[in-house]
Design an enzyme around this catalytic site. Structure first.
Site, short mmCIF file in Angstrom:
data_model
loop_
_atom_site.label_atom_id
_atom_site.label_comp_id
_atom_site.label_asym_id
_atom_site.label_seq_id
_atom_site.Cartn_x
_atom_site.Cartn_y
_atom_site.Cartn_z
N GLU A 1 0.82 -1.12 -0.03
CA GLU A 1 0.02 -0.08 0.09
C GLU A 1 0.88 1.31 0.11
O GLU A 1 0.61 2.30 0.79
CB GLU A 1 -0.98 0.03 1.17
CG GLU A 1 -1.91 -1.26 1.12
CD GLU A 1 -3.04 -1.16 2.39
OE1 GLU A 1 -4.10 -1.52 2.16
OE2 GLU A 1 -2.27 -1.04 3.66
N1 IFG Z 1 -4.38 -4.10 4.59
C1 IFG Z 1 -3.12 -3.61 4.99
C2 IFG Z 1 -2.81 -3.74 6.63
C3 IFG Z 1 -4.30 -3.96 7.26
C4 IFG Z 1 -5.20 -4.94 6.76
C5 IFG Z 1 -6.60 -4.89 7.33
C6 IFG Z 1 -1.94 -5.65 4.17
C7 IFG Z 1 -0.71 -6.24 3.78
C8 IFG Z 1 -5.59 -4.23 5.49
N2 IFG Z 1 -2.10 -4.00 4.43
O1 IFG Z 1 -2.92 -6.25 4.54
O2 IFG Z 1 -2.11 -2.85 7.16
O3 IFG Z 1 -4.77 -2.53 7.53
O4 IFG Z 1 -7.19 -6.08 7.08
#
Ligand code: IFG
Length: 520
Positions: free
Chosen positions: A332
């Protein structure tokens, strides 16, 4: 003369008929089968005439090299049996023997477990294997073995027979996000004890994110003094000193679990950026962040100090991490351009190698063509990613954490009081019914490092919450990582899972009683 048919012989005959139709008549009367274990063993040969019953004279036989596992086993069995269960280097009579030595077929994580009327013998090539065998022995005993007080009327019977067992994948992990909400060392240790029951052998600690920096870095003290001072919702946060982290590493190792620390980068870095203004491209430190948005932060790719900082961080973290992997995140990075992401990773991956570690990263890292030793962790929900498949083709092993299957921070259903649901609702069967060898297009069995169940902590704050989201789903993912695909069957698994309910009750684990399971 009419022969009097005595009442006794009639009763005897009736009893004979009755027992013939009951569970396999076993000598000591346990109804537990050798396969009533999660993860289900590779091969089990029952021998109902060879049940073993622990008694006050039972001893644990182990040589010096197996002593740690023997002491751990004793610690498990003494409180509920009230037996002394001394660890001796040799013994006769009623014994539980832990034998470290050449054991065919089981590799470096498997074991053999043989039970007859005189005792149990667990054989393995390594202490990891002995420890895995102890987890199986634990589950072959009645659920009340997990009680913390003496259970006077229990019969500590182990079903007779032989088990040969070893894992399908070497990496069977859990992840705990200690950045969104901080969990104390004791809270983490409790989770370590709970996941160890299912032969989980890796714990990935998500130590830094926008909301908190949780590991002391001596050369950059403000990371924890300032960056560790809060959390989601504005609470006090917290952090691990390096001594506390080393103690966690040692505790995990005593449960034969390797800690894998993660410092997420270049995104998910607000806590670090707020701690040191010079790390920001504009030289201005943003405020601490206590919300749950993602994708708004980035290290400054163009500044030399960024790589000096990361050299110090990775050097200090590598020095207190005996495991061979450091996780550098990479997910992200929406505030980092793709070109800058490539530049950044091109500079940071060599730093990880310089300090003698291999890198792990979320699957976005696959796009920078990382060294073949790097392990991309797949977390998407659509079962495909060209860069991940390309990395697998180049020889990278892929760690499987598809969010719609393995993210145990997701709600079970719309009524779940905890969890998120951006990946969908993940009921117990959803998290069981998948195969790591077919989960991602272009990634086949021998390109899979294993599985991991991430538990993100936006919505959880204590062990009660951890337990609600992790159990039952963690047990199913542990089985997917350990047991042969040929054993994979929801209808029989859900019955074995029901058997875990009384164990979790005895342990005080606040598990979710899914309506998909007929809990005992
Ligand atoms: N995606 C984000 C996490 C977390 C997650 C919650 C990943 C690799 C959603 N990144 O999962 O930081 O916020 O379900």
């Amino acid at each position: 003369m009419r022969r009097r048919v005595s009442l006794a012989s009639l009763f005897g005959a009736a009893l004979l008929v009755l027992t013939a139709f009951a569970q396999p008549a076993s000598a000591e009367g346990t109804s537990k089968q050798l396969t009533d274990v999660i993860p289900i063993p590779v091969d089990a040969k029952p021998n109902p005439r060879a049940d073993f019953r622990l008694d006050p004279a039972t001893v644990i036989v182990a040589d010096r090299n197996a002593r740690q596992v023997a002491d751990y086993l004793g610690g498990l069995l003494r409180p509920s049996t009230g037996y002394r269960l001394p660890v001796v280097s040799r013994g006769g009579g009623s014994t539980i023997e832990l034998d470290l030595g050449p054991t065919a077929k089981v590799g470096d994580q498997g074991y053999r477990l043989d039970t007859d009327r005189h005792g149990v013998t667990i054989r393995a090539n390594t202490t990891d294997g002995l420890f895995a065998g102890v987890q199986t022995l634990r589950q072959l005993l009645p659920a009340s073995i997990e009680a913390k007080s003496v259970q006077r009327h229990a019969r500590w019977v182990v079903p007779g027979g032989s088990i040969t067992d070893y894992p399908r994948f070497g990496y069977r992990g859990a992840m705990l996000d200690v950045a969104r909400h901080f969990f104390t060392p004791d809270q983490v240790k409790l989770y370590i004890d709970q996941i160890a029951q299912y032969k989980i052998n890796r714990l990935h600690l998500h130590l830094a994110d926008d909301q908190g920096w949780r590991i002391q870095i001596k050369s950059w003290p403000n990371l924890t003094a300032h960056g560790g001072s809060t959390e989601v919702g504005g609470g006090a946060g917290g952090y691990y000193t390096q001594d506390q982290y080393k103690d966690l590493v040692a505790y995990a190792a005593s449960r034969h679990i390797t800690i894998i620390p993660e410092i997420d980068m270049p995104g998910h870095t607000n806590a670090a950026l707020s701690s040191y203004a010079e790390l920001n491209c504009d030289g201005v430190a943003p405020p601490l962040y206590t919300g749950t948005d993602v994708g708004f932060s980035s290290f400054c790719v163009d500044k030399d100090i960024t790589y000096k900082f990361l050299d110090d961080v990775i050097r200090e973290l590598a020095a207190i991490t005996p495991g061979k992997y450091l996780h550098i995140g990479g997910d992200e990075a929406h505030a980092t351009t793709p070109a800058d992401y490539q530049t950044f990773m091109g500079k940071v991956l060599p730093i990880v190698a310089k300090y003698g570690k291999f890198a792990e990263g979320w699957n976005e890292i696959a796009s920078v063509n990382p060294p073949v030793t790097t392990v991309p962790q797949f977390w998407d929900t659509d079962g495909q990613d060209a860069a991940t498949a390309a990395a697998a083709a180049r020889g990278n092993k892929i760690l499987m954490s598809p969010a719609n299957k393995a993210y145990i921070d997701q709600q079970y259903n719309p009524d779940s009081p905890l969890g998120l649901h951006w990946a969908g609702y993940v009921e117990v069967q959803d998290s069981y019914d998948w195969d790591p060898a077919t989960a991602v297009q272009g990634v086949s069995e021998n390109q899979v490092a294993g599985v991991e169940a991430p538990l993100w902590s936006e919505t959880i704050t204590d062990n009660h919450d951890i337990e609600y989201l992790a159990f039952p789903r963690l047990a199913g993912i542990a089985e997917i990582g350990w047991s042969p695909q040929s054993t994979h069957d929801w209808n029989t698994y859900r019955e074995r899972l029901a058997d875990q309910g009384p164990r979790w009750d005895a342990e005080g684990i606040n598990f979710y009683r899914s309506p998909q399971v007929d809990w005992k």
